[in-house]
Each structure stands twice: as structure tokens, then as C-alpha cells.
Write a protein that holds these residues in place. Structure first.
Motif: not given
Length: 152
Positions: A127-130, A135-139
């Protein structure tokens, strides 16, 4: 955990979906239904219950913690031969720090909140974010579960 996300991998995808969701609690059941339908219709081997749970956590967090107006959030589901990846995009650039670095304290057992990111870390394969341009994406990612281990 902030490793490659959807845009960094070769496009060996079996199927993908991208849908705008309202910035409200109504987005959570819609997102769960989309993930459940996608995995069921394609008879994909990722754990559907876990995918639904973690998707609900990501969407609920985006709705609750995004402070940038009422802009819609976006759900991206990608089904790959090796598993699935779910991303939630929101307009707030502030990353969810507890996603990749556990908090100093365990969640209070008497509180309703505080376990979502813990669940995502514990149940996903990664998992992570970018950051994104808006804005951002969390996955999170889930692997394919071998057929004999899937629940009926």
C-alpha cells in the motif's frame, strides 16, 4: 510502501475501471459494490471480501479527511493477472502518514475510528500514496488467492 503505482507499471491489465464518486458517505457503498462486481464478473482471484473492506476504508478516509471543498473523489480499480490494485484519488495533497509509518500508539479499543489504515497495512500485499496533479492517490494491492484457498 510508496512504490510504483498504476502509472508506473506496464499495461498488462486484464481490466480497469475509473469512476468519480460524490464527496459524501454515499460513496462508500457505491465503491464497495463496484469492487465486488468487478471481481465477481471477471471471476478474478483476489479476495473480494478484503478488497471491499479496504476499498471502503480508503473511500471513507478520503470523504472524512479531505478538507478541500466538495470536489468528487475518484476510484480506480485495476485487475491484473497477479492481483488487483485499488486507488482512491482526492484533491487534498496531504499524505496519510499513518499508512506507511504506523502511529506511535495502538488505536484506542474504545474508539470507533483509528483502525482503517492499520487494516490496509495488515491485509494488503502493499500500500502507499503518491502525489497527483490534483491532490493525491492512496492505493493498496491484493494478490491472487490460489483457487483451493478461496472461500465458496
Amino acid at each position: 510502501m510508496n512504490g510504483p503505482a498504476l502509472h508506473d507499471r506496464p499495461s498488462a491489465s486484464a481490466a480497469s475501471w475509473r469512476i468519480a464518486l460524490p464527496h459524501s458517505a454515499a460513496a462508500v457503498p457505491v465503491a464497495r459494490a463496484l469492487v465486488r462486481t468487478a471481481l465477481a464478473e471477471l471471476e478474478h482471484g483476489a479476495d473480494c471480501d478484503t478488497a471491499e473492506l479496504l476499498t471502503a476504508e480508503l473511500v471513507a478516509n478520503a470523504v472524512e479527511h479531505t478538507v478541500v471543498g466538495d470536489s468528487p473523489i475518484e476510484l480506480v480499480v485495476e485487475l491484473l493477472p497477479s492481483g488487483c490494485q485499488v486507488e482512491v484519488h482526492d484533491p487534498d495533497p496531504v499524505p496519510p502518514f499513518d499508512l506507511t509509518w504506523p502511529g506511535a500508539q495502538a488505536p484506542d479499543p474504545w474508539q470507533e475510528h483509528g483502525r482503517g489504515l492499520l487494516l490496509i497495512r495488515a491485509l494488503s500485499s502493499s500500500c502507499g500514496h503518491r502525489p497527483t496533479t490534483s491532490g493525491k492517490a492512496v492505493w493498496f494491492r491484493l494478490p491472487v488467492v490460489p483457487r483451493q484457498r478461496r472461500s465458496a
